[in-house]
Design an enzyme around this catalytic site. Structure first.
Site, PDB file in Angstrom:
ATOM      1  N   CYS A 246       0.954  -1.405   0.152  1.00 26.79           N
ATOM      2  CA  CYS A 246       0.128  -0.098  -0.104  1.00 26.79           C
ATOM      3  C   CYS A 246       0.895   1.132  -0.207  1.00 26.79           C
ATOM      4  O   CYS A 246       0.360   2.359  -0.232  1.00 26.79           O
ATOM      5  CB  CYS A 246      -0.869  -0.082   1.220  1.00 26.79           C
ATOM      6  SG  CYS A 246      -1.806  -1.492   1.276  1.00 26.79           S
TER       7      CYS A 246
ATOM      8  N   HIS B  24      -3.632   6.951   3.006  1.00 19.88           N
ATOM      9  CA  HIS B  24      -3.834   5.442   2.318  1.00 19.88           C
ATOM     10  C   HIS B  24      -5.402   5.128   2.829  1.00 19.88           C
ATOM     11  O   HIS B  24      -5.600   5.312   3.958  1.00 19.88           O
ATOM     12  CB  HIS B  24      -2.910   4.403   2.802  1.00 19.88           C
ATOM     13  CG  HIS B  24      -3.172   2.948   2.374  1.00 19.88           C
ATOM     14  ND1 HIS B  24      -3.975   2.832   1.077  1.00 19.88           N
ATOM     15  CD2 HIS B  24      -3.326   1.797   2.984  1.00 19.88           C
ATOM     16  CE1 HIS B  24      -4.119   1.517   1.089  1.00 19.88           C
ATOM     17  NE2 HIS B  24      -3.797   1.002   2.295  1.00 19.88           N
TER      18      HIS B  24
ATOM     19  N   ASN C 199     -10.448  -0.523   0.068  1.00 19.07           N
ATOM     20  CA  ASN C 199      -8.672  -0.251   0.298  1.00 19.07           C
ATOM     21  C   ASN C 199      -8.132  -0.845  -1.244  1.00 19.07           C
ATOM     22  O   ASN C 199      -8.522  -2.063  -1.311  1.00 19.07           O
ATOM     23  CB  ASN C 199      -8.524  -1.063   1.380  1.00 19.07           C
ATOM     24  CG  ASN C 199      -6.822  -1.189   1.510  1.00 19.07           C
ATOM     25  OD1 ASN C 199      -6.163  -0.826   0.563  1.00 19.07           O
ATOM     26  ND2 ASN C 199      -6.348  -1.632   2.527  1.00 19.07           N
TER      27      ASN C 199
HETATM   28  N1  ACO Z   1     -18.114  -8.935   9.807  1.00 18.76           N
HETATM   29  C1  ACO Z   1     -18.527  -9.066  11.167  1.00 18.76           C
HETATM   30  N2  ACO Z   1     -17.618  -9.424  11.935  1.00 18.76           N
HETATM   31  C2  ACO Z   1     -16.499  -9.493  11.898  1.00 18.76           C
HETATM   32  C3  ACO Z   1     -15.770  -9.049  10.483  1.00 18.76           C
HETATM   33  C4  ACO Z   1     -16.841  -8.654   9.535  1.00 18.76           C
HETATM   34  N3  ACO Z   1     -16.583  -8.681   8.281  1.00 18.76           N
HETATM   35  N4  ACO Z   1     -14.507  -9.115  10.505  1.00 18.76           N
HETATM   36  C5  ACO Z   1     -14.137  -9.475  11.582  1.00 18.76           C
HETATM   37  N5  ACO Z   1     -15.141  -9.669  12.398  1.00 18.76           N
HETATM   38  C6  ACO Z   1     -15.171  -9.939  13.825  1.00 18.76           C
HETATM   39  C7  ACO Z   1     -13.979 -10.609  14.229  1.00 18.76           C
HETATM   40  O1  ACO Z   1     -14.048 -12.210  14.085  1.00 18.76           O
HETATM   41  C8  ACO Z   1     -14.035 -10.330  15.751  1.00 18.76           C
HETATM   42  O2  ACO Z   1     -14.945 -11.261  16.439  1.00 18.76           O
HETATM   43  P1  ACO Z   1     -14.361 -11.852  17.744  1.00 18.76           P
HETATM   44  O3  ACO Z   1     -14.210 -10.904  18.738  1.00 18.76           O
HETATM   45  O4  ACO Z   1     -15.559 -12.887  18.132  1.00 18.76           O
HETATM   46  O5  ACO Z   1     -13.069 -12.843  17.397  1.00 18.76           O
HETATM   47  C9  ACO Z   1     -14.648  -9.112  15.861  1.00 18.76           C
HETATM   48  O6  ACO Z   1     -15.159  -8.622  14.578  1.00 18.76           O
HETATM   49  C10 ACO Z   1     -13.763  -7.872  16.035  1.00 18.76           C
HETATM   50  O7  ACO Z   1     -12.460  -8.022  15.319  1.00 18.76           O
HETATM   51  P2  ACO Z   1     -11.381  -7.009  15.460  1.00 18.76           P
HETATM   52  O8  ACO Z   1     -10.239  -7.527  14.488  1.00 18.76           O
HETATM   53  O9  ACO Z   1     -11.133  -6.669  16.812  1.00 18.76           O
HETATM   54  O10 ACO Z   1     -11.988  -5.763  14.672  1.00 18.76           O
HETATM   55  P3  ACO Z   1     -11.449  -4.517  14.485  1.00 18.76           P
HETATM   56  O11 ACO Z   1     -12.323  -3.428  15.030  1.00 18.76           O
HETATM   57  O12 ACO Z   1      -9.959  -4.382  14.728  1.00 18.76           O
HETATM   58  O13 ACO Z   1     -11.567  -4.179  12.812  1.00 18.76           O
HETATM   59  C11 ACO Z   1     -10.322  -4.307  10.921  1.00 18.76           C
HETATM   60  C12 ACO Z   1     -10.946  -5.299  11.909  1.00 18.76           C
HETATM   61  C13 ACO Z   1     -11.126  -3.600  10.278  1.00 18.76           C
HETATM   62  C14 ACO Z   1      -9.599  -5.473   9.862  1.00 18.76           C
HETATM   63  C15 ACO Z   1      -9.289  -3.606  11.601  1.00 18.76           C
HETATM   64  O14 ACO Z   1      -8.310  -4.193  12.237  1.00 18.76           O
HETATM   65  C16 ACO Z   1      -8.328  -2.661  10.316  1.00 18.76           C
HETATM   66  O15 ACO Z   1      -8.697  -1.957   9.457  1.00 18.76           O
HETATM   67  N6  ACO Z   1      -6.929  -3.057  10.442  1.00 18.76           N
HETATM   68  C17 ACO Z   1      -6.251  -2.493   9.635  1.00 18.76           C
HETATM   69  C18 ACO Z   1      -6.183  -3.085   8.220  1.00 18.76           C
HETATM   70  C19 ACO Z   1      -5.376  -2.356   7.312  1.00 18.76           C
HETATM   71  O16 ACO Z   1      -5.239  -1.181   7.525  1.00 18.76           O
HETATM   72  N7  ACO Z   1      -4.760  -3.025   6.202  1.00 18.76           N
HETATM   73  C20 ACO Z   1      -4.032  -2.086   5.395  1.00 18.76           C
HETATM   74  C21 ACO Z   1      -2.961  -2.927   4.649  1.00 18.76           C
HETATM   75  S1  ACO Z   1      -3.785  -3.744   3.342  1.00 18.76           S
HETATM   76  C22 ACO Z   1      -2.558  -4.113   2.350  1.00 18.76           C
HETATM   77  O17 ACO Z   1      -1.281  -3.808   2.554  1.00 18.76           O
HETATM   78  C23 ACO Z   1      -2.734  -4.850   1.110  1.00 18.76           C
END
Ligand code: ACO
Length: 312
Positions: free
Chosen positions: A112, A237, A267
């Site tokens: 990214c 980003h 993204n």
């Molecule tokens: N729908 C419903 N529930 C979901 C989903 C979904 N799509 N995805 C995850 N959950 C659940 C998880 O299983 C978890 O359940 P659990 O507590 O029973 O285990 C719960 O939601 C919370 O999960 P978290 O990981 O704590 O959720 P968070 O608020 O952190 O959001 C996210 C997750 C959106 C992925 C976040 O962590 C994020 O944005 N991280 C950064 C991602 C990023 O920036 N990537 C960039 C690089 S990409 C690249 O380089 C190609």
């Protein structure tokens, strides 16, 4: 001499996939996706449109905008982690399709942050007067490495391309400062696994991003002796609205001064910054002489930021 962007373009495939559509294939909800990520829909390329096809369409627009002929290009750099094939590079495919007969060509792999790496590499060649015109492209067809059964990742990504022609600009305009960085020790948090799918430890990437994006944004501003208040527009980003908000709040700039294409595109990895830049210039959010900060982070882990004065 000053080096800057002299033309831009982007391409988003027409097929829209909404959060409601994803509710039908994985256990998720529109509400969860919107509140946790800020994404409402994303664009997905059809099977017959590969990465190089999107790159070509964005590049054509950027060349037209710059008033540059493909034959004038000295170098083509394509930032992508989803090339048509590992080799030949997307850059070489583009060179052939554009008819950029005298251009050298290679792909850049920094996930990214790839567009930032490409932009700064282009700047070095132009600064040293080795090359005059460099085409840089950020392009991804992430849908082909997405695990459509994994709700943790499949809701996040979309396909698209953004391109810029780089060249000499008037004194005081263009790139004023930059920062590039990497931390290979964090590679385990975001990678393409043996099934060729994208694996991500979302929480770890989140923690890294909320620290790095604001820090890099402030660094590039301070390097040139400006204050946060001097920033006219921020292009982060587009990974998660909460990460983007952290950067915006740290810079203390108004909501309308930050590009948020994440809502409609998700993204797009290396394509997200150039797509947002191109849209922001087209819709008038970025104006001549604005101080613009571009900042990205991604797998590697990698990061990069640029402060630039918009205009030729
Ligand atoms: N729908 C419903 N529930 C979901 C989903 C979904 N799509 N995805 C995850 N959950 C659940 C998880 O299983 C978890 O359940 P659990 O507590 O029973 O285990 C719960 O939601 C919370 O999960 P978290 O990981 O704590 O959720 P968070 O608020 O952190 O959001 C996210 C997750 C959106 C992925 C976040 O962590 C994020 O944005 N991280 C950064 C991602 C990023 O920036 N990537 C960039 C690089 S990409 C690249 O380089 C190609």
């Amino acid at each position: 001499m000053s080096v800057g962007v002299i033309g831009i373009g982007h391409y988003a495939p027409p097929k829209v996939v909404t959060n409601k559509d994803l509710e039908k294939i994985v256990d998720t909800s529109d509400e969860w996706i919107r509140t946790r990520t800020g994404i409402e829909e994303r664009r997905i390329a059809e099977d017959d449109m590969d990465t190089s096809d999107m790159a070509f369409l964005a590049a054509e627009e950027a060349l037209k905008d710059a008033g540059t002929k493909a034959e004038e290009l000295d170098l083509i750099l394509v930032a992508t982690v989803t090339p048509d094939t590992p080799f030949p590079s997307v850059a070489c495919m583009l060179q052939e399709r554009l008819g950029a007969t005298k251009a050298a060509a290679m792909d850049v792999s920094a996930a990214c942050a790839g567009f930032m790496y490409a932009m700064i590499t282009a700047k070095q060649f132009i600064d040293t007067k080795v090359y005059r015109r460099v085409l840089i492209v950020g392009v991804e067809k992430l849908s082909k490495i997405t695990d459509w059964t994994d709700r943790n990742t499949c809701v996040l990504f979309g396909d698209g391309a953004g391109a810029a022609v780089m060249g000499e600009v008037s004194e005081g305009k263009g790139i004023l400062s930059f920062e590039l960085g990497a931390n290979g020790a964090g590679g385990e948090h975001l990678y393409q696994n043996k099934s060729n799918h994208l694996f991500m430890n979302g929480r770890e990437v989140f923690k890294f991003a909320v620290r790095q994006m604001p820090e890099s944004s402030v660094n590039v501003i301070e390097k040139i002796g400006y204050n946060k208040e001097d920033v006219d527009y921020l292009i982060p980003h587009q990974a998660n609205i909460r990460i983007m908000e952290a950067a915006r709040q740290r810079l203390g700039i108004a909501e309308e001064k930050m590009a948020t294409t994440i809502k409609k595109y998700g993204n797009n990895s290396s394509a997200s910054i150039p797509m947002a830049l191109s849209e922001s210039v087209r819709n008038g959010s970025i104006k001549e002489n604005d101080l613009v900060v571009l900042v990205g982070f991604g797998a590697g882990l990698t990061w990069g930021a640029v402060a630039l004065r918009w205009g030729k």
